[in-house]
Design an enzyme around this catalytic site. Structure first.
Site, PDB file in Angstrom:
ATOM      1  N   CYS A 120       9.811   6.187  26.404  1.00  0.00           N
ATOM      2  CA  CYS A 120       9.845   4.770  26.486  1.00  0.00           C
ATOM      3  C   CYS A 120      11.010   4.264  27.574  1.00  0.00           C
ATOM      4  O   CYS A 120      11.636   5.149  28.029  1.00  0.00           O
ATOM      5  CB  CYS A 120      10.443   4.433  24.920  1.00  0.00           C
ATOM      6  SG  CYS A 120      10.307   2.584  24.543  1.00  0.00           S
ATOM      7  N   CYS A 122      13.049   1.512  27.026  1.00  0.00           N
ATOM      8  CA  CYS A 122      13.955   0.589  26.640  1.00  0.00           C
ATOM      9  C   CYS A 122      15.451   1.074  27.024  1.00  0.00           C
ATOM     10  O   CYS A 122      16.183   0.186  27.250  1.00  0.00           O
ATOM     11  CB  CYS A 122      13.472   0.428  25.067  1.00  0.00           C
ATOM     12  SG  CYS A 122      13.975   1.798  24.217  1.00  0.00           S
ATOM     13  N   LYS A 195       4.486   1.899  14.456  1.00  0.00           N
ATOM     14  CA  LYS A 195       5.924   1.600  14.746  1.00  0.00           C
ATOM     15  C   LYS A 195       6.166   0.112  14.595  1.00  0.00           C
ATOM     16  O   LYS A 195       5.533  -0.711  15.514  1.00  0.00           O
ATOM     17  CB  LYS A 195       6.367   2.107  16.041  1.00  0.00           C
ATOM     18  CG  LYS A 195       7.808   1.635  16.437  1.00  0.00           C
ATOM     19  CD  LYS A 195       8.257   2.282  17.823  1.00  0.00           C
ATOM     20  CE  LYS A 195      10.048   1.911  18.008  1.00  0.00           C
ATOM     21  NZ  LYS A 195      10.078   2.378  19.251  1.00  0.00           N
ATOM     22  N   ARG A 205      20.167   0.646  18.561  1.00  0.00           N
ATOM     23  CA  ARG A 205      20.387  -0.078  19.766  1.00  0.00           C
ATOM     24  C   ARG A 205      21.865  -0.138  20.222  1.00  0.00           C
ATOM     25  O   ARG A 205      22.060  -0.036  21.400  1.00  0.00           O
ATOM     26  CB  ARG A 205      19.913  -1.388  19.538  1.00  0.00           C
ATOM     27  CG  ARG A 205      18.161  -1.668  19.429  1.00  0.00           C
ATOM     28  CD  ARG A 205      17.674  -2.864  19.016  1.00  0.00           C
ATOM     29  NE  ARG A 205      16.269  -2.747  18.986  1.00  0.00           N
ATOM     30  CZ  ARG A 205      15.371  -3.615  18.413  1.00  0.00           C
ATOM     31  NH1 ARG A 205      16.006  -4.944  17.912  1.00  0.00           N
ATOM     32  NH2 ARG A 205      14.020  -3.407  18.098  1.00  0.00           N
ATOM     33  N   ARG A 217      10.893  -7.495  20.198  1.00  0.00           N
ATOM     34  CA  ARG A 217       9.810  -6.638  20.305  1.00  0.00           C
ATOM     35  C   ARG A 217       8.639  -6.825  19.521  1.00  0.00           C
ATOM     36  O   ARG A 217       7.696  -6.071  19.367  1.00  0.00           O
ATOM     37  CB  ARG A 217      10.187  -5.228  20.460  1.00  0.00           C
ATOM     38  CG  ARG A 217      11.426  -4.883  21.243  1.00  0.00           C
ATOM     39  CD  ARG A 217      11.838  -3.472  21.415  1.00  0.00           C
ATOM     40  NE  ARG A 217      12.657  -3.021  22.428  1.00  0.00           N
ATOM     41  CZ  ARG A 217      13.771  -2.571  22.162  1.00  0.00           C
ATOM     42  NH1 ARG A 217      14.276  -2.173  21.017  1.00  0.00           N
ATOM     43  NH2 ARG A 217      14.784  -2.318  23.050  1.00  0.00           N
ATOM     44  N   GLU A 233      -4.360   1.466  14.407  1.00  0.00           N
ATOM     45  CA  GLU A 233      -3.484   1.896  15.584  1.00  0.00           C
ATOM     46  C   GLU A 233      -3.669   3.528  15.560  1.00  0.00           C
ATOM     47  O   GLU A 233      -3.805   4.111  16.700  1.00  0.00           O
ATOM     48  CB  GLU A 233      -2.108   1.435  15.453  1.00  0.00           C
ATOM     49  CG  GLU A 233      -1.727  -0.144  15.878  1.00  0.00           C
ATOM     50  CD  GLU A 233      -1.384  -0.191  17.192  1.00  0.00           C
ATOM     51  OE1 GLU A 233      -1.739   0.759  18.170  1.00  0.00           O
ATOM     52  OE2 GLU A 233      -1.267  -1.069  17.577  1.00  0.00           O
ATOM     53  N   LYS A 248       7.166   4.708  11.607  1.00  0.00           N
ATOM     54  CA  LYS A 248       8.460   4.304  11.865  1.00  0.00           C
ATOM     55  C   LYS A 248       8.563   2.838  11.409  1.00  0.00           C
ATOM     56  O   LYS A 248       7.987   2.050  11.725  1.00  0.00           O
ATOM     57  CB  LYS A 248       8.805   4.673  13.263  1.00  0.00           C
ATOM     58  CG  LYS A 248      10.539   4.391  13.698  1.00  0.00           C
ATOM     59  CD  LYS A 248      10.703   4.490  15.176  1.00  0.00           C
ATOM     60  CE  LYS A 248      12.154   4.240  15.325  1.00  0.00           C
ATOM     61  NZ  LYS A 248      12.407   4.466  16.866  1.00  0.00           N
ATOM     62  N   TYR A 313      18.759  11.447  10.919  1.00  0.00           N
ATOM     63  CA  TYR A 313      20.197  11.686  11.397  1.00  0.00           C
ATOM     64  C   TYR A 313      20.798  12.507  10.076  1.00  0.00           C
ATOM     65  O   TYR A 313      22.056  13.029  10.557  1.00  0.00           O
ATOM     66  CB  TYR A 313      20.789  10.354  11.544  1.00  0.00           C
ATOM     67  CG  TYR A 313      20.250   9.620  12.627  1.00  0.00           C
ATOM     68  CD1 TYR A 313      20.226   9.924  13.937  1.00  0.00           C
ATOM     69  CD2 TYR A 313      19.186   8.689  12.197  1.00  0.00           C
ATOM     70  CE1 TYR A 313      19.785   8.962  15.061  1.00  0.00           C
ATOM     71  CE2 TYR A 313      18.375   7.873  13.108  1.00  0.00           C
ATOM     72  CZ  TYR A 313      18.431   8.093  14.489  1.00  0.00           C
ATOM     73  OH  TYR A 313      18.049   7.450  15.496  1.00  0.00           O
TER      74      TYR A 313
END
Length: 322
Positions: A120, A122, A195, A205, A217, A233, A248, A313
């Site tokens: 990506c 970003c 997503k 972020r 977004r 999708e 996600k 995480y």
């Protein structure tokens, strides 16, 4: 009163019985551990909104990857944060970019660890959006060659799996074609197929320094109210050559995970995202919940919904408990 014939509680009487009949089981091999890699030396910078997670320079990223492997976690997914950002995200696809160097160093240290490259723009653009701009509009088709170039440089650096997270239309096909042209036809693609434009990404972020400098977004990530669109999708991604599919975030989208599981046979990942992690950490630190118990319950719910793999995480903490 008639004596009950059916007594489901019989199978709950002891830990051994409960374990014998448990339908959904977690294993460290279910987990993919995210790493945020930054330039510099000896950087292990805490991310304030994600206790226990750090921005890591290359040598610390290698150590963290080795720790994951030692705990039985078979895969990491890499996010790179460059020192220099520009409008076209050129460091995303530089052969000596931070994520490309991280791939090489981690694979050199742990050849059997599966390294996934998030693809990506970003984290690499100065405007924080996932593609190049045409005015204030993210230009879909102009972005595709840059994503394909990033995928190629990551594969050439040694990435085992390419994971496009940008949500541009047609990017799976563009990346598949680019990989095949440089003889990386055996490199699989893990598509972020569903997503959503979610408020749960806030801590990420901060970690990735990727907050959009204007707007949001919602013009390219999915509307949280839609599930039929997720199936559409995903079907497009599968048709374009995806090898894995993904949902996600995870927790508010368990129904989407179930819908994709029922409609597609490909391996299905779910991303237990930063905001979900941060809420649980905060509740645990305040004594509002039993953190370890609820962490395992959350991860079990994601797998029970139909996920084969969980990007989380919590991976190292959960692996230690397992």
């Amino acid at each position: 009163m008639a004596h009950p014939v059916h007594r489901p509680r019989r199978l709950r009487r002891s830990a051994a019985l409960r374990d014998m009949v448990r339908e959904t089981r977690l294993s460290p091999t279910d987990f993919i551990y995210p790493l945020f890699v930054v330039e510099g030396r000896d950087v292990r910078r805490p991310i304030s909104s994600m206790p226990g997670i750090f921005n890591l320079s290359l040598e610390h990223a290698v150590k963290e990857a080795k720790l994951a492997k030692s705990l039985g976690v078979p895969s990491v997914i890499l996010f790179g944060i460059p020192d220099h950002k520009d409008a076209r995200g050129t460091q995303a696809y530089a052969t000596d970019g931070i994520v490309q160097r991280a791939i090489r160093e981690i694979k050199a240290a742990e050849p059997d660890l599966q390294v996934i490259a998030d693809v990506c723009l970003c984290e690499y653009t100065d405007h924080g959006h996932c593609g190049v701009l045409d005015g204030n509009h993210v230009a879909n088709d102009a972005t595709l060659p840059l994503l394909a170039q990033m995928a190629v440089t990551c594969a050439q650096a040694g990435a085992d799996i390419i994971a496009p997270s940008d949500m541009m239309d047609g990017r799976i096909g563009a990346i598949r074609k680019a990989l095949d042209e440089v003889k990386h036809q055996d490199t699989p693609i893990m598509a972020y197929s569903a997503k959503y434009a979610s408020g749960f990404y806030g801590p990420f972020r901060e970690a990735a320094q990727s907050t959009p400098q204007f707007g949001d977004r919602r013009g390219y990530q999915m509307d949280p109210g839609n599930v039929r669109e997720a199936i559409r999708e995903t079907a497009l991604d599968v048709d374009e050559g995806a090898d894995f599919i993904m949902v996600k975030p995870a927790l508010s989208y368990l129904d989407v995970i179930r819908a994709l599981r029922e409609n597609f046979d490909l391996p299905l990942a779910a991303y237990n995202v930063s905001g979900e992690y941060a809420m649980l950490k905060a509740a645990g630190q305040n004594g509002w919940v039993d953190y370890e118990r609820v962490m395992m319950e959350v991860l079990t719910s994601i797998k029970r919904a139909g996920a084969d793999l969980i990007i989380t995480y919590h991976a190292l903490e959960a692996a230690k408990l397992l």
